[in-house]
Motif scaffolding. Structure first.
Motif, mmCIF file in Angstrom:
data_model
loop_
_atom_site.group_PDB
_atom_site.id
_atom_site.type_symbol
_atom_site.label_atom_id
_atom_site.label_comp_id
_atom_site.label_asym_id
_atom_site.label_seq_id
_atom_site.Cartn_x
_atom_site.Cartn_y
_atom_site.Cartn_z
ATOM 1 N N THR A 11 0.820 -1.222 0.000
ATOM 2 C CA THR A 11 0.000 0.000 0.000
ATOM 3 C C THR A 11 0.848 1.264 0.000
ATOM 4 O OG1 THR A 11 -0.120 -0.020 2.422
ATOM 5 C CG2 THR A 11 -1.912 -1.122 1.220
ATOM 6 N N PHE A 12 2.143 1.132 0.343
ATOM 7 C CA PHE A 12 3.023 2.295 0.359
ATOM 8 C C PHE A 12 3.539 2.563 -1.057
ATOM 9 C CE2 PHE A 12 4.225 1.158 4.974
ATOM 10 C CZ PHE A 12 3.196 1.944 5.468
ATOM 11 N N TYR A 124 8.978 1.345 4.019
ATOM 12 C CA TYR A 124 8.194 2.523 3.631
ATOM 13 C C TYR A 124 8.737 3.079 2.317
ATOM 14 C CZ TYR A 124 5.560 6.877 4.163
ATOM 15 O OH TYR A 124 4.701 7.932 3.971
ATOM 16 N N ASP A 127 3.827 7.303 0.244
ATOM 17 C CA ASP A 127 2.606 7.495 1.013
ATOM 18 C C ASP A 127 1.668 6.298 0.910
ATOM 19 O OD1 ASP A 127 3.027 9.946 2.216
ATOM 20 O OD2 ASP A 127 2.238 11.091 0.527
ATOM 21 N N PHE A 128 0.879 6.101 1.936
ATOM 22 C CA PHE A 128 -0.160 5.080 1.948
ATOM 23 C C PHE A 128 -1.231 5.448 0.922
ATOM 24 C CE2 PHE A 128 -4.272 3.553 3.534
ATOM 25 C CZ PHE A 128 -4.009 2.231 3.830
ATOM 26 N N PRO A 130 -1.426 6.680 -2.229
ATOM 27 C CA PRO A 130 -1.315 8.092 -2.609
ATOM 28 C C PRO A 130 -2.378 8.585 -3.584
ATOM 29 C CG PRO A 130 0.393 6.786 -3.681
ATOM 30 C CD PRO A 130 -0.246 5.899 -2.664
ATOM 31 N N ALA A 137 -8.336 7.351 4.108
ATOM 32 C CA ALA A 137 -6.988 7.118 3.581
ATOM 33 C C ALA A 137 -6.063 8.277 3.935
ATOM 34 C CB ALA A 137 -7.042 6.915 2.069
ATOM 35 N N ARG A 141 -2.721 7.880 5.977
ATOM 36 C CA ARG A 141 -1.524 8.349 5.281
ATOM 37 C C ARG A 141 -0.683 9.247 6.187
ATOM 38 N NH1 ARG A 141 -3.559 11.026 0.335
ATOM 39 N NH2 ARG A 141 -4.209 8.873 -0.006
ATOM 40 N N TYR A 144 1.089 7.217 9.049
ATOM 41 C CA TYR A 144 2.302 6.489 8.673
ATOM 42 C C TYR A 144 3.417 7.432 8.211
ATOM 43 C CZ TYR A 144 -0.133 2.062 9.158
ATOM 44 O OH TYR A 144 -0.809 0.987 9.671
ATOM 45 N N ARG A 145 3.052 8.544 7.609
ATOM 46 C CA ARG A 145 4.073 9.514 7.208
ATOM 47 C C ARG A 145 4.803 10.053 8.436
ATOM 48 N NH1 ARG A 145 2.258 14.617 3.683
ATOM 49 N NH2 ARG A 145 1.711 12.968 2.210
#
Length: 285
Positions: A11-12, A124, A127-128, A130, A137, A141, A144-145
């Motif tokens: 997903t990244f 990583y 972005d998750f 993007p 989302a 995002r 995790y960022r």
């Protein structure tokens, strides 16, 4: 599903199922699948409310069609299963990059486990989801960022090898971290160098990235003095300098967006002259 089959979900940077690299999921199919995997168990209503805008929300029959299309593309390795209006992904094993990143990063930061944090940093790659603009989302995002920034910051601060330090910083800038965030790290790095200077590779890299930005954060200059002047004692917070020799410096001065580029440079040089700097030459780079 075949016995022993598992799926690895990326997903990244973009959505991808490693075992189905040649299978194309539409943006909405990708988001539905990612949302269910992230939540593990979620109601049909929750999917409708989070994946679609309220004025574009489909009926339940339409989302059933989405489920059927997704299951066809998943082939035998997994399937979306609905029971009593609760949706989950059925598979022998689901491995996600966000799950591995979270497992390695959050606990490892508390324990200062550098080895695990390096693994998390490598996982990583952007972005998750993007391309997804839904609120859920965006929230994930940013989470995790920020976690990636904390991991990167720890690795830079604890690193003693300049090449590795540069590698971490390059990846953080490449993945779009704001210059204001990077500057926090730069300030810490500068403490390691005499005269609060950065090393040449880092200076040149930030200069290049700055030129590629639509709205540059810095103005780059080479300043040559007639006699020695302690420029490092007369810079502003946020400026980055590299000492070339006793009379010459490269400097990135932080832009003041209320002023023109020319006026910004003029005021900066005037400040130096007020401190008795004898400037021989200035070149914008």
């Amino acid at each position: 599903m075949k016995e022993g089959e598992s799926i690895k979900v990326i997903t990244f940077g973009d959505f991808l199922i490693s075992e189905l690299k040649n299978t194309h999921f539409s943006p909405k199919e990708s988001e539905i699948l990612a949302f269910v995997i992230y939540k593990k168990h979620v109601s049909v209503e929750n999917i409708l409310e989070n994946v679609w805008e309220i004025d574009q929300m489909p009926c339940r029959n339409d989302i059933t069609v989405f489920f059927s299309k997704i299951n066809k593309k998943l082939k035998n390795i997994a399937r979306l299963n609905t029971k009593d209006s609760i949706v989950s992904v059925m598979s022998n094993k689901i491995e996600t990059d966000f799950g591995n990143f979270e497992r390695l990063s959050l606990v490892s930061l508390d324990k200062k486990d550098t080895k695990s944090l390096k693994k998390a940093f490598d996982i990583y790659n952007g972005d998750f989801l993007p391309s997804v603009s839904s609120d859920w989302a965006l929230s994930v995002r940013m989470y995790y960022r920020q976690a990636f920034f904390e991991v990167g910051k720890y690795l830079v601060y604890s690193e003693t090898n300049v090449s590795n330090e540069m590698m971490y910083l390059k990846k953080m800038i490449d993945l779009g971290l704001d210059y204001n965030v990077v500057k926090l790290i730069v300030e810490e790095i500068e403490k390691r160098y005499e005269f609060d200077l950065v090393y040449e590779d880092f200076f040149d890299y930030v200069l290049l990235k700055n030129k590629l930005m639509r709205f540059s954060s810095y103005i780059g200059m080479v300043i040559i003095f007639d006699k020695e002047f302690p420029l490092e004692d007369n810079i502003r917070k946020g400026d980055i300098i590299l000492k070339i020799d006793t009379l010459a410096y490269k400097i990135l001065i932080e832009r003041n967006w209320k002023l023109s580029k020319e006026k910004d440079v003029e005021l900066f040089l005037a400040k130096l002259k007020d401190e008795n700097a004898k400037i021989k030459k200035v070149e914008i780079i």
